[in-house]
Scaffold this active site. Structure first.
Site, PDB file in Angstrom:
ATOM      1  N   LYS A  12       6.791   8.267  22.048  1.00 61.58           N
ATOM      2  CA  LYS A  12       5.988   7.090  21.716  1.00 61.58           C
ATOM      3  C   LYS A  12       5.723   6.325  23.000  1.00 61.58           C
ATOM      4  CE  LYS A  12       4.700   4.816  17.814  1.00 61.58           C
ATOM      5  NZ  LYS A  12       4.325   5.335  16.519  1.00 61.58           N
ATOM      6  N   GLY A  36       1.620  -7.003   5.017  1.00 64.35           N
ATOM      7  CA  GLY A  36       0.853  -6.465   6.140  1.00 64.35           C
ATOM      8  C   GLY A  36      -0.291  -5.626   5.612  1.00 64.35           C
ATOM      9  N   GLY A  50      -3.062  -4.376   7.235  1.00 66.52           N
ATOM     10  CA  GLY A  50      -3.875  -3.846   8.327  1.00 66.52           C
ATOM     11  C   GLY A  50      -4.504  -2.537   7.867  1.00 66.52           C
ATOM     12  N   ASN A  51      -4.630  -1.613   8.803  1.00 65.67           N
ATOM     13  CA  ASN A  51      -5.280  -0.331   8.492  1.00 65.67           C
ATOM     14  C   ASN A  51      -4.594   0.409   7.348  1.00 65.67           C
ATOM     15  OD1 ASN A  51      -7.292  -0.355  10.557  1.00 65.67           O
ATOM     16  ND2 ASN A  51      -5.657  -0.040  12.035  1.00 65.67           N
ATOM     17  N   VAL A  52      -3.264   0.517   7.421  1.00 64.22           N
ATOM     18  CA  VAL A  52      -2.534   1.272   6.396  1.00 64.22           C
ATOM     19  C   VAL A  52      -2.381   0.428   5.126  1.00 64.22           C
ATOM     20  CG1 VAL A  52      -0.424   2.524   5.837  1.00 64.22           C
ATOM     21  CG2 VAL A  52      -1.261   2.531   8.176  1.00 64.22           C
TER      22      VAL A  52
END
Ligand code: NAD
Length: 371
Positions: free
Chosen positions: A94, A194, A196-198
């Site tokens: 990562k 959250g 966001g994208n996911v």
């Protein structure tokens, strides 16, 4: 003779890399610095026994370099186990870039970062994570082949987030089957933290199934945007964990299951996309078990994204991506049952399966070298 007492914090300062609490026999940690573009990045390569270390790049405005290093170490280790439990021939890595993705991410900085990735000769393969977009990976691709998460127009598998969300949805269904006796999520109260994208793509899956969805995010504009698209309620309180709910889906950042929240959590199931949800894996994994909360391990159910980008390396198509992602349902059920049989936390059960695959491969690799 006077005995010098050295506290833990001082020890970490004296041994800044190998002495970090998150250091877990990482093979290599690379510090990248470029004065002209302002790039400051850390690439963590945890383990390459199963294959090249693949994992996304996160750009985040860390409070200090310790936080960034800690994130690179923790996240890269997580990737080792995520790929192993999913049965992919990949190791764990990562990268983190220190800075605000909104104001400090420039094409020059991304290209320079790509050159650093290239200098590792394929030992680390990057992809997108928080603060990154498919277009950033397209840019990185112009200076190195060691990048995935490329746009479909450029021959890649595209944005991995919808697939990640689908995998989380599969894992959540399996956990619901285990906890409630049915995997139908209609009318189940689910809190998505959250969006966001996911998180948003998960909301879409949940909404199609008729779940009662509550959403929370630190970004008010996002909340309103998602509320206008789906039948959801914005959570207006400030202590989401303490709310009555069936399922808690952490989809923001990690460590939301910690000493402070654990005593308050009322959810019967926890299943979300965020990496490293347990602040302390052993301790909090066991506490969840004691409390009878069914926890679907993060690194198992959020593997859809890596399945998606792995397709670019192995040349498989959408059909196989979906098949592998749907299999997260079966693996999650198996792991939940294993944990019960062996009297361990679900996190530990998933970890043990992944570790035994890595050990077997290590043995095979070393036998191959001897022959
Ligand atoms: P994202 O940046 O698109 O979304 C994160 C969202 O969380 C943002 O809307 C942000 O405002 C919100 N947020 C941040 N702190 C918050 C807080 N304290 N409370 C509530 N909301 C908060 O990221 P993403 O791509 O959707 O990823 C979400 C998580 O899933 C991350 O932990 C990421 O590492 C993990 N993950 C993502 C993928 C992927 O394919 N994108 C794959 C595996 C794991």
């Amino acid at each position: 003779m006077e005995t010098e007492v050295i506290n833990k914090k001082d020890l970490i300062k004296m041994n800044p890399v190998f002495g970090q609490l998150s250091f877990d026999n990482h093979e290599q940690v690379v510090f990248c610095n470029d004065k002209d573009t302002g790039l400051k990045a850390i690439i963590g390569i945890h383990n390459t026994v199963m294959g090249p270390a693949l994992g996304g790049t996160r750009m985040w405005n860390y409070n200090n370099e310790w936080e960034a290093l800690n994130d690179a170490l923790r996240l890269s280790r997580g990737m080792t186990y995520k790929s192993a439990i999913t049965g992919l021939n990949l190791g764990g890595g990562k990268a983190v870039i220190i800075g605000d993705a909104k104001t400090q991410k420039t094409p020059e900085l991304m290209l320079r970062f790509g050159e650093f990735v290239h200098s590792l000769g394929g030992k680390y393969i990057t992809a997108e994570d928080v603060g990154m977009a498919t277009s950033d990976m397209d840019l990185v691709r112009t200076v190195t082949p060691f990048v995935t998460g490329i746009s479909e127009e450029k021959g890649g598998a595209g944005n991995p987030s919808p697939i990640t969300a689908y995998g989380v949805f599969m894992g959540m269904k399996a956990a619901a089957k285990y906890a409630f006796g049915s995997d139908i999520l209609e009318d189940k109260v689910v809190y998505v933290e959250g969006i966001g994208n996911v998180g948003e793509a998960l909301v879409e899956n949940l909404s199609n199934e008729g779940a009662k969805i509550y959403i929370s995010d630190i970004n008010r504009a996002r909340l309103e945007e998602v509320r206008d698209k789906y039948n959801v309620t914005i959570y207006e309180g400030d202590n989401l964990c303490a709310e009555e709910m069936d399922i808690y889906a952490p989809c923001a950042l990690g460590a939301t299951i910690n000493d402070a929240t654990l005593s308050q959590i009322k959810a019967k199931v926890i299943a979300g996309a965020a990496n490293n949800q347990l602040a302390e894996e052993q301790k909090h994994g066991l506490l969840l078990r004691e409390k009878g909360i069914v926890y679907a391990p993060d690194f198992l159910i959020n593997a859809g994204g890596i399945i998606n980008v792995y397709a670019e390396l192995e040349n498989y198509g959408k059909k196989e991506i979906i098949r592998k992602t749907e299999n997260i349902y079966n693996t999650t059920l198996e792991i939940l049952n294993n944990a019960e049989t062996n009297g361990v936390s679900t996190h530990q059960a998933a970890f043990d399966v992944a570790q035994s695959r890595i050990d077997a491969r290590r043995l095979k690799n070393s036998n191959g070298q001897l022959n």
